[in-house]
Design a protein around this motif. Structure first.
Motif, PDB file in Angstrom:
ATOM      1  N   HIS A  48       0.846  -1.194   0.000  1.00  0.00           N
ATOM      2  CA  HIS A  48       0.000   0.000   0.000  1.00  0.00           C
ATOM      3  C   HIS A  48       0.884   1.247   0.000  1.00  0.00           C
ATOM      4  O   HIS A  48       0.680   2.140  -0.807  1.00  0.00           O
ATOM      5  CB  HIS A  48      -0.916   0.013   1.225  1.00  0.00           C
ATOM      6  N   GLY A  49       1.838   1.316   0.920  1.00  0.00           N
ATOM      7  CA  GLY A  49       2.706   2.478   1.026  1.00  0.00           C
ATOM      8  C   GLY A  49       4.170   2.094   1.007  1.00  0.00           C
ATOM      9  O   GLY A  49       4.571   1.104   1.619  1.00  0.00           O
ATOM     10  N   ALA A  50       4.970   2.869   0.267  1.00  0.00           N
ATOM     11  CA  ALA A  50       6.428   2.692   0.238  1.00  0.00           C
ATOM     12  C   ALA A  50       7.072   4.025   0.598  1.00  0.00           C
ATOM     13  O   ALA A  50       6.883   5.026  -0.097  1.00  0.00           O
ATOM     14  CB  ALA A  50       6.899   2.230  -1.143  1.00  0.00           C
ATOM     15  N   GLY A  51       7.800   4.058   1.700  1.00  0.00           N
ATOM     16  CA  GLY A  51       8.423   5.289   2.154  1.00  0.00           C
ATOM     17  C   GLY A  51       9.582   5.706   1.264  1.00  0.00           C
ATOM     18  O   GLY A  51      10.293   4.870   0.699  1.00  0.00           O
ATOM     19  N   LEU A  52       9.763   7.028   1.129  1.00  0.00           N
ATOM     20  CA  LEU A  52      10.897   7.589   0.395  1.00  0.00           C
ATOM     21  C   LEU A  52      11.907   8.101   1.405  1.00  0.00           C
ATOM     22  O   LEU A  52      11.550   8.811   2.356  1.00  0.00           O
ATOM     23  CB  LEU A  52      10.427   8.723  -0.509  1.00  0.00           C
ATOM     24  N   ASN A  53      13.174   7.765   1.190  1.00  0.00           N
ATOM     25  CA  ASN A  53      14.234   8.123   2.121  1.00  0.00           C
ATOM     26  C   ASN A  53      15.430   8.694   1.366  1.00  0.00           C
ATOM     27  O   ASN A  53      15.647   8.348   0.198  1.00  0.00           O
ATOM     28  CB  ASN A  53      14.674   6.886   2.914  1.00  0.00           C
ATOM     29  N   PRO A  54      16.237   9.551   2.027  1.00  0.00           N
ATOM     30  CA  PRO A  54      17.395  10.129   1.337  1.00  0.00           C
ATOM     31  C   PRO A  54      18.318   9.100   0.680  1.00  0.00           C
ATOM     32  O   PRO A  54      18.870   9.361  -0.386  1.00  0.00           O
ATOM     33  CB  PRO A  54      18.111  10.890   2.468  1.00  0.00           C
ATOM     34  N   ILE A  55      18.470   7.921   1.295  1.00  0.00           N
ATOM     35  CA  ILE A  55      19.331   6.909   0.681  1.00  0.00           C
ATOM     36  C   ILE A  55      18.811   6.522  -0.706  1.00  0.00           C
ATOM     37  O   ILE A  55      19.591   6.114  -1.577  1.00  0.00           O
ATOM     38  CB  ILE A  55      19.466   5.663   1.591  1.00  0.00           C
ATOM     39  N   ASP A  56      17.505   6.696  -0.953  1.00  0.00           N
ATOM     40  CA  ASP A  56      16.930   6.323  -2.240  1.00  0.00           C
ATOM     41  C   ASP A  56      17.490   7.186  -3.373  1.00  0.00           C
ATOM     42  O   ASP A  56      17.881   6.677  -4.428  1.00  0.00           O
ATOM     43  CB  ASP A  56      15.406   6.432  -2.210  1.00  0.00           C
ATOM     44  N   TRP A  57      17.493   8.512  -3.175  1.00  0.00           N
ATOM     45  CA  TRP A  57      17.996   9.367  -4.262  1.00  0.00           C
ATOM     46  C   TRP A  57      19.521   9.303  -4.351  1.00  0.00           C
ATOM     47  O   TRP A  57      20.076   9.393  -5.455  1.00  0.00           O
ATOM     48  CB  TRP A  57      17.477  10.802  -4.142  1.00  0.00           C
ATOM     49  N   LYS A  58      20.190   9.134  -3.215  1.00  0.00           N
ATOM     50  CA  LYS A  58      21.654   9.029  -3.270  1.00  0.00           C
ATOM     51  C   LYS A  58      22.081   7.774  -4.028  1.00  0.00           C
ATOM     52  O   LYS A  58      23.006   7.807  -4.852  1.00  0.00           O
ATOM     53  CB  LYS A  58      22.229   9.026  -1.847  1.00  0.00           C
ATOM     54  N   THR A  59      21.399   6.662  -3.767  1.00  0.00           N
ATOM     55  CA  THR A  59      21.707   5.420  -4.479  1.00  0.00           C
ATOM     56  C   THR A  59      21.356   5.553  -5.959  1.00  0.00           C
ATOM     57  O   THR A  59      22.113   5.106  -6.830  1.00  0.00           O
ATOM     58  CB  THR A  59      20.952   4.242  -3.850  1.00  0.00           C
ATOM     59  N   ARG A  60      20.231   6.183  -6.254  1.00  0.00           N
ATOM     60  CA  ARG A  60      19.831   6.407  -7.655  1.00  0.00           C
ATOM     61  C   ARG A  60      20.892   7.178  -8.433  1.00  0.00           C
ATOM     62  O   ARG A  60      21.126   6.956  -9.624  1.00  0.00           O
ATOM     63  CB  ARG A  60      18.508   7.169  -7.692  1.00  0.00           C
ATOM     64  N   LYS A  61      21.586   8.082  -7.748  1.00  0.00           N
ATOM     65  CA  LYS A  61      22.637   8.872  -8.393  1.00  0.00           C
ATOM     66  C   LYS A  61      23.979   8.142  -8.434  1.00  0.00           C
ATOM     67  O   LYS A  61      24.963   8.668  -8.965  1.00  0.00           O
ATOM     68  CB  LYS A  61      22.808  10.216  -7.658  1.00  0.00           C
ATOM     69  N   GLY A  62      24.009   6.931  -7.853  1.00  0.00           N
ATOM     70  CA  GLY A  62      25.253   6.166  -7.856  1.00  0.00           C
ATOM     71  C   GLY A  62      26.161   6.479  -6.687  1.00  0.00           C
ATOM     72  O   GLY A  62      27.350   6.142  -6.706  1.00  0.00           O
ATOM     73  N   LEU A  63      25.616   7.105  -5.638  1.00  0.00           N
ATOM     74  CA  LEU A  63      26.407   7.514  -4.482  1.00  0.00           C
ATOM     75  C   LEU A  63      26.210   6.540  -3.330  1.00  0.00           C
ATOM     76  O   LEU A  63      25.122   6.006  -3.136  1.00  0.00           O
ATOM     77  CB  LEU A  63      25.988   8.920  -4.032  1.00  0.00           C
ATOM     78  N   GLY A  64      27.274   6.312  -2.547  1.00  0.00           N
ATOM     79  CA  GLY A  64      27.143   5.565  -1.310  1.00  0.00           C
ATOM     80  C   GLY A  64      27.343   4.066  -1.457  1.00  0.00           C
ATOM     81  O   GLY A  64      27.498   3.519  -2.547  1.00  0.00           O
ATOM     82  N   PHE A  65      27.299   3.400  -0.317  1.00  0.00           N
ATOM     83  CA  PHE A  65      27.665   1.977  -0.247  1.00  0.00           C
ATOM     84  C   PHE A  65      26.666   1.091  -0.972  1.00  0.00           C
ATOM     85  O   PHE A  65      27.040   0.094  -1.602  1.00  0.00           O
ATOM     86  CB  PHE A  65      27.824   1.541   1.215  1.00  0.00           C
ATOM     87  N   ALA A  66      25.367   1.426  -0.919  1.00  0.00           N
ATOM     88  CA  ALA A  66      24.379   0.582  -1.585  1.00  0.00           C
ATOM     89  C   ALA A  66      24.572   0.602  -3.102  1.00  0.00           C
ATOM     90  O   ALA A  66      24.437  -0.431  -3.769  1.00  0.00           O
ATOM     91  CB  ALA A  66      22.965   1.030  -1.219  1.00  0.00           C
ATOM     92  N   ALA A  67      24.907   1.775  -3.646  1.00  0.00           N
ATOM     93  CA  ALA A  67      25.109   1.878  -5.099  1.00  0.00           C
ATOM     94  C   ALA A  67      26.250   0.981  -5.568  1.00  0.00           C
ATOM     95  O   ALA A  67      26.177   0.371  -6.645  1.00  0.00           O
ATOM     96  CB  ALA A  67      25.379   3.336  -5.482  1.00  0.00           C
ATOM     97  N   ARG A  68      27.291   0.885  -4.745  1.00  0.00           N
ATOM     98  CA  ARG A  68      28.430   0.034  -5.125  1.00  0.00           C
ATOM     99  C   ARG A  68      28.017  -1.432  -5.194  1.00  0.00           C
ATOM    100  O   ARG A  68      28.539  -2.203  -5.992  1.00  0.00           O
ATOM    101  CB  ARG A  68      29.573   0.196  -4.115  1.00  0.00           C
ATOM    102  N   GLN A  69      27.053  -1.798  -4.364  1.00  0.00           N
ATOM    103  CA  GLN A  69      26.616  -3.192  -4.316  1.00  0.00           C
ATOM    104  C   GLN A  69      25.693  -3.564  -5.472  1.00  0.00           C
ATOM    105  O   GLN A  69      25.643  -4.725  -5.880  1.00  0.00           O
ATOM    106  CB  GLN A  69      25.884  -3.467  -2.990  1.00  0.00           C
ATOM    107  N   ILE A  70      24.961  -2.590  -6.003  1.00  0.00           N
ATOM    108  CA  ILE A  70      23.946  -2.922  -7.010  1.00  0.00           C
ATOM    109  C   ILE A  70      24.337  -2.524  -8.428  1.00  0.00           C
ATOM    110  O   ILE A  70      23.614  -2.842  -9.373  1.00  0.00           O
ATOM    111  CB  ILE A  70      22.588  -2.262  -6.673  1.00  0.00           C
ATOM    112  N   GLU A  71      25.478  -1.852  -8.617  1.00  0.00           N
ATOM    113  CA  GLU A  71      25.779  -1.278  -9.931  1.00  0.00           C
ATOM    114  C   GLU A  71      25.882  -2.330 -11.037  1.00  0.00           C
ATOM    115  O   GLU A  71      25.639  -2.021 -12.205  1.00  0.00           O
ATOM    116  CB  GLU A  71      27.059  -0.434  -9.873  1.00  0.00           C
ATOM    117  N   SER A  72      26.210  -3.568 -10.672  1.00  0.00           N
ATOM    118  CA  SER A  72      26.300  -4.621 -11.686  1.00  0.00           C
ATOM    119  C   SER A  72      24.964  -5.346 -11.877  1.00  0.00           C
ATOM    120  O   SER A  72      24.875  -6.283 -12.669  1.00  0.00           O
ATOM    121  CB  SER A  72      27.382  -5.639 -11.296  1.00  0.00           C
ATOM    122  N   ARG A  73      23.916  -4.896 -11.143  1.00  0.00           N
ATOM    123  CA  ARG A  73      22.630  -5.608 -11.188  1.00  0.00           C
ATOM    124  C   ARG A  73      21.483  -4.717 -11.677  1.00  0.00           C
ATOM    125  O   ARG A  73      20.331  -4.999 -11.431  1.00  0.00           O
ATOM    126  CB  ARG A  73      22.297  -6.167  -9.803  1.00  0.00           C
TER     127      ARG A  73
END
Length: 329
Positions: A48-73
């Protein structure tokens, strides 16, 4: 045991947000794909609801630790905060059944998947949502509320009667943090813009400092704790507000090491932290919401097809409380 599909759509397809490459909000798109099957120990949630968090836009831009983990996926579906109804359960799940109202911090940090009509989660990541809280609003709770809770009580060991400064007190994590600290019996000081003074006063904050016109370092001294939700120079300068035995907990990961090093050079304590799923903490938070001691403030609701607009607002900052995607068809 075969998964139970009581509430699964007959055509078994769903909409979800993806981005095929890192970039600005324009890389976000809505795609259609199959509804996933829950594996053993997993639950399928009709979101029903999905929260938006700063890590979401930072990862979308390729920034931070999560982006490094998903860039090949890539392409990848963002979203760690979800709330909704259990649609199906995988083998071995005995604590939840289809129709249960649940919320959780799911797929953190590398799986995501929350920006969708259906999402998978581990059963042990999910807490029941109190009836007093609608499921779209509940989607805004887990990541921000758990960050505030763990920062205050696990890392900071905040106790009744202590004096705490919370930076960005009107934001997503901040508005939970001030309420949790007040509920614990602390004296709460928060920084915010002038437009959020009344909002924080209504929540019960004892002192609100307008960071645009007042230097918080000149106003605060001898503090037991600082919860730094801004980082950088604000975090470093905050060290000067601590008492001899005070502690600073800083949330932004990119500047945490510098702030901790600065604290050590001054003979003070500071910690960085990364939130983690914890269903026991989430149950305690849900109880506070159920009892009316904590409220969730939404500054905006967006449909899945408005996700680009939602990210523009999120990345621009100055959100009071939280933004959420309404993922219902």
């Amino acid at each position: 045991m075969t998964p139970i599909h009581d509430d699964k759509p007959s055509d078994a397809s769903m909409r979800r947000v993806i981005y095929p490459q890192f970039g600005g909000p324009e890389v976000l798109q809505v795609a259609t794909g199959p509804v996933p099957e829950p594996a053993p120990g997993q639950v399928l949630i009709r979101v029903h609801g999905a929260g938006l968090n700063p890590i979401d836009w930072k990862t979308r831009k390729g920034l931070g630790f999560a982006a490094r983990q998903i860039e090949s996926r890539l392409p990848w579906t963002p979203g760690y905060d979800v709330a909704g109804e259990v649609a199906a359960v995988g083998a071995g799940v005995t604590t939840l059944v289809p129709g249960d109202r649940v919320m959780g911090l799911v797929g953190f940090p590398t799986e995501g998947g929350g920006y969708a009509e259906y999402a998978l989660a581990r059963a042990d990541e999910l807490a029941l949502v109190p009836e007093e809280l609608d499921l779209v609003t509940a989607g805004a709770v887990p990541l921000a509320a758990l960050t505030a809770w763990q920062g205050l009580f696990e890392m900071g060991k905040l106790e009744s009667g202590q004096k705490i400064l919370i930076h960005a007190g009107a934001g997503g994590v901040g508005h939970f943090a001030v309420q949790f600290a007040l509920e614990r019996g602390a004296h709460v000081i928060a920084t915010a813009s002038a437009r959020n003074r009344d909002f924080l006063a209504e929540l019960g904050v004892h002192e609100v400092i307008d960071y645009q016109s007042v230097d918080f370092v000149e106003e605060c001294y001898g503090l037991d704790m600082v919860l730094d939700l801004v980082g950088g120079e604000v975090g470093k300068r905050s060290l000067h507000t601590l008492g001899e035995y005070g502690v600073l907990v800083t949330i932004p990961t990119v500047t945490a090491d510098d702030i901790v090093s600065a604290a050590e050079a001054m003979g003070l304590r500071a910690h960085g932290m990364t939130v983690r799923p914890d269903v026991f903490h989430l149950d305690e938070i849900a109880e506070l919401i159920e009892d009316g001691d904590v409220r969730v403030h939404l500054d905006g609701r967006y449909r899945l097809d408005q996700v680009q607009e939602a990210h523009e607002r999120l990345e621009g900052g100055h959100v009071r409380g939280k933004l959420v995607l309404d993922c219902r068809d």
